[in-house]
Write a protein that holds these residues in place. Structure first.
Motif, short mmCIF file in Angstrom:
data_model
loop_
_atom_site.label_atom_id
_atom_site.label_comp_id
_atom_site.label_asym_id
_atom_site.label_seq_id
_atom_site.Cartn_x
_atom_site.Cartn_y
_atom_site.Cartn_z
N LYS A 73 0.46 -1.06 0.25
CA LYS A 73 -0.04 0.05 -0.22
C LYS A 73 0.72 1.82 0.14
O LYS A 73 1.78 1.69 0.61
CB LYS A 73 -0.78 0.00 0.96
N GLY A 74 0.67 2.46 -0.18
CA GLY A 74 1.46 3.22 -0.69
C GLY A 74 0.66 4.58 -0.11
O GLY A 74 0.83 5.63 0.10
N HIS A 75 -0.09 4.06 0.59
CA HIS A 75 -1.33 5.23 1.70
C HIS A 75 -2.02 4.16 2.68
O HIS A 75 -2.52 2.96 2.59
CB HIS A 75 -1.93 6.00 0.38
N SER A 76 -3.00 5.21 3.60
CA SER A 76 -3.61 4.44 4.44
C SER A 76 -5.09 3.97 3.73
O SER A 76 -5.84 3.48 4.86
CB SER A 76 -3.48 5.08 5.84
N TYR A 77 -5.46 4.64 2.65
CA TYR A 77 -6.90 5.15 2.54
C TYR A 77 -7.76 3.20 2.12
O TYR A 77 -7.11 2.07 2.00
CB TYR A 77 -7.20 5.64 0.42
N GLY A 78 -8.88 3.17 2.55
CA GLY A 78 -9.49 2.28 2.64
C GLY A 78 -8.96 1.17 3.24
O GLY A 78 -9.73 -0.34 2.80
N GLU A 79 -9.07 1.45 4.28
CA GLU A 79 -8.51 0.34 5.31
C GLU A 79 -9.90 0.61 6.27
O GLU A 79 -9.87 -0.30 6.48
CB GLU A 79 -7.41 0.29 5.82
N PHE A 80 -10.14 1.58 6.95
CA PHE A 80 -10.74 1.79 8.13
C PHE A 80 -10.43 2.13 9.31
O PHE A 80 -10.99 1.63 10.45
CB PHE A 80 -12.36 1.85 7.65
N VAL A 81 -8.88 1.26 9.32
CA VAL A 81 -7.67 1.30 10.60
C VAL A 81 -6.74 2.53 10.68
O VAL A 81 -5.97 2.35 9.82
CB VAL A 81 -7.46 -0.32 10.87
N PHE A 82 -6.94 3.23 11.22
CA PHE A 82 -7.03 4.80 10.99
C PHE A 82 -5.29 4.64 11.72
O PHE A 82 -4.80 5.23 12.93
CB PHE A 82 -7.70 5.28 11.69
N ASP A 83 -4.18 4.47 11.13
CA ASP A 83 -3.11 4.53 11.53
C ASP A 83 -1.86 5.74 10.96
O ASP A 83 -1.02 5.68 11.19
CB ASP A 83 -2.55 3.52 10.82
N GLN A 84 -2.73 6.95 10.47
CA GLN A 84 -1.74 8.50 10.23
C GLN A 84 -1.42 8.05 11.81
O GLN A 84 -0.45 8.97 11.43
CB GLN A 84 -3.07 9.08 9.96
N ALA A 85 -1.46 7.96 12.32
CA ALA A 85 -0.04 8.73 14.05
C ALA A 85 0.97 7.56 13.66
O ALA A 85 2.50 8.33 14.75
CB ALA A 85 -1.29 8.41 15.51
N PHE A 86 0.40 6.78 13.10
CA PHE A 86 1.57 5.93 13.06
C PHE A 86 2.58 6.13 12.15
O PHE A 86 4.15 6.33 12.27
CB PHE A 86 1.66 4.10 12.72
N ALA A 87 2.51 6.92 11.06
CA ALA A 87 2.87 7.72 10.15
C ALA A 87 3.58 9.63 10.53
O ALA A 87 4.83 8.99 10.07
CB ALA A 87 1.76 7.75 8.71
N ARG A 88 2.80 9.83 11.66
CA ARG A 88 3.44 10.83 12.20
C ARG A 88 4.79 9.82 12.50
O ARG A 88 6.10 11.21 13.02
CB ARG A 88 2.44 11.50 12.34
N LEU A 89 4.64 9.57 13.81
CA LEU A 89 6.03 8.93 14.42
C LEU A 89 7.18 8.63 14.06
O LEU A 89 7.44 9.05 13.79
CB LEU A 89 5.22 7.97 15.55
#
Length: 393
Positions: A73-89
């Motif tokens: 995956k090149g993004h987190s869309y379409g998963e509905f488990v929101f790991d954007q905080a992981f990406a920021r870390l």
């Protein structure tokens, strides 16, 4: 183990449909070969959309003995488990978060992900072996993480024993404890909410609309194309946040090859094949999943009728044990849906990143369990809350 060999497959077309289906079975349509293949063949789940199929198969000669559906995956869309905080870390640590490896049925937040094995195989040993192969793949390709979403609780202990970290999120689910009619379902609510539901359904009927379920072979092929138009229209209302993942070609393929799993709920004035609003659900013998909807009319409560009440009424009539209405929406709680835990499993290749998240997860999971319990303590209907898995502590 010595007689097994592993292959990475860049499409479902590289895997034999009959052998795949023999491993996965029929109870969860979203992991069937036809479903996953049509997502790819229709251009919905493809590299240019940020999904590179990368399925792992274990073979004994020409016999497929284990599979893991996976995607780069090149993004987190379409998963509905929101790991954007992981990406920021990861960014704070100077690490590249994307691409990542994800195991799920694409754009379907449906519990049941696992590795599948042939009967008689050692599931624990093969789980460990496949995770080692995945770790090697991630190291070789400089991937920070592998993530298995909406995990099957029966497989979860095997993956945890092999070193996966568990993260609890929540989702809504309706359970059928043995209702014989929609009135039985209504009787589970307190008096105030029972009146509200009756009023919401009456508002739709007073507008001259009926809702008719069309199931399997009853569905005219053109109705599935109409459903795609509703889906696209609904997505467009959200602009850049519309999350339009599926092509019309996928809906066309569904009409031809997946129709036995489909239930359409058509809101209409007279002819069910001339809908003004419609929802699409997917079914198995015991389960129903709400997926997409759209409407040509702006009518209060129509969404609740087409997406919740009519499917629940149909599920009761057909002995369906559970109804998953899809991701999001606190409004579901007042209409018969419990909050339930959903576990995702994770592996991270960077030691600092891994240590920080494994330190954070126990507290995050405890807070999520408390939130789920609090939500279910205030529901306006009587229901036995689901057990909370204490392993993901």
């Amino acid at each position: 183990m010595a007689e097994l060999h592993a292959r990475w497959h860049q499409s479902m077309a590289e895997l034999p449909a009959e052998q795949w289906q023999a491993l996965v079975g029929q109870h969860l349509p979203f992991y069937g070969w036809d479903w996953l293949h049509q997502l790819e063949a229709s251009g919905s789940i493809v590299p240019r959309q940020g999904w590179q199929p990368c399925h792992l198969g274990l073979w004994r000669g020409d016999l497929l003995v284990a599979v893991a559906p996976l995607y780069l995956k090149g993004h987190s869309y379409g998963e509905f488990v929101f790991d954007q905080a992981f990406a920021r870390l990861a960014d704070d640590l100077g690490l590249r978060y994307y691409p990542k490896l994800v195991g799920m049925s694409p754009v379907s937040p449906v519990q049941g992900y696992r590795f599948w094995f042939a009967p008689g195989e050692d599931a624990a040993a093969l789980t460990g072996l496949m995770l080692e192969l995945i770790d090697e793949f991630c190291r070789r390709n400089h991937l920070l993480s592998c993530n298995f979403l909406y995990v099957d609780p029966a497989w979860q202990p095997l993956a945890e024993a092999a070193g996966c970290a568990s993260w609890i999120n929540q989702q809504s689910l309706w359970h059928n404890p043995g209702y014989r009619s929609f009135d039985d379902y209504l009787a589970s609510f307190n008096a105030n909410q029972r009146r509200n539901i009756k009023r919401e359904r009456k508002a739709v009927a007073s507008a001259g609309l009926q809702v008719t379920p069309l199931v399997g072979a009853e569905i005219p092929p053109r109705m599935v194309g109409r459903m795609h138009a509703f889906y696209a229209q609904h997505c467009s209302r959200w602009g850049a946040w519309g999350s339009k993942y599926l092509t019309e070609a996928f809906f066309t393929a569904a009409a031809q090859q997946l129709r036995q799993h489909l239930v359409l709920f058509s809101a209409h004035h007279g002819d069910p094949t001339e809908p003004v609003a419609m929802s699409l659900c997917v079914r198995s013998e015991q389960g129903l999943w709400g997926r997409y909807w759209g409407s040509d009319v702006d009518l209060d409560n129509l969404h609740f009728e087409v997406c919740y009440y009519a499917p629940i009424e149909w599920a009761i009539a057909h002995g369906i044990r559970s109804f998953d209405p899809g991701a999001g929406g606190s409004h579901k709680r007042r209409r018969g849906f419990l909050a339930e835990p959903r576990v995702s499993l994770h592996r991270w290749s960077d030691p600092r990143f891994d240590a920080m998240l494994r330190q954070w997860l126990p507290r995050a999971n405890a807070l999520m369990r408390e939130e789920i319990e609090a939500i279910n303590a205030e529901l306006p209907f009587s229901a036995a809350p689901p057990p909370l898995d204490q392993r993901a502590a």
